[in-house]
Design an enzyme around this catalytic site. Structure first.
Site: not given
Length: 166
Positions: A102-103, A106
């Protein structure tokens, strides 16, 4: 100094920077797979993980690439994550030998859902925030929890006021 909205503490990532960071991610996990150091598949978390997953799979010569779609954001508002598309479970199984890419992590809530589906997978993200770091096995750059990352697919060139005002 004027008050700033949370999204105004931004970390802007260009296509070049994303490419460099995703290549660095590939290099960091190279040789760490369970099959003589090789990984057997990459699963990108859509949509943000698709570009880094493509770069990682290219760098590591992994031809088996799939996606998992998890919706957890509505623009810049985070909601409860829900899976809307799974990868081919006959291929990924419990996640052994699988890279989940994933980028960004969070809060880690999206990865909780993904890891429940593939508990033995290796999770790799390009960027990580402190709350989500425990959910990630490998990442490249840590940013503060209150930083909003602006990815290249979300941006257009335009004038920006100086940080301390005009």
């Amino acid at each position: 100094m004027k008050d700033r909205l949370p999204h105004e503490k931004g970390f802007h990532v260009s296509w070049d920077q994303l490419h460099r960071d995703a290549r660095a991610l590939a290099w960091r996990i190279d040789g760490q797979g369970p099959n003589e150091g090789r990984w057997r598949a990459v699963v990108a978390i859509t949509r943000g993980g698709m570009a880094p997953a493509m770069i990682v799979s290219r760098e590591l010569d992994i031809r088996m690439v799939d996606t998992i779609s998890v919706k957890s954001y509505n623009h810049q508002t985070q909601a409860a994550p829900r899976i809307i598309k799974t990868p081919d479970m006959e291929v990924v199984g419990d996640g052994t030998g699988v890279l989940i890419v994933d980028d960004l992590v969070d809060t880690g809530r999206t990865l909780e859902v993904v890891k429940a589906l593939m508990p033995k997978a290796h999770v790799a993200t390009v960027y990580a925030k402190p709350k989500g770091k425990p959910m990630v096995d490998t990442y490249i750059t840590e940013v503060s929890q209150d930083t909003w990352i602006f990815f290249p697919w979300d941006m257009a060139l335009q004038y920006v006021e100086p940080y301390r005002g005009a």
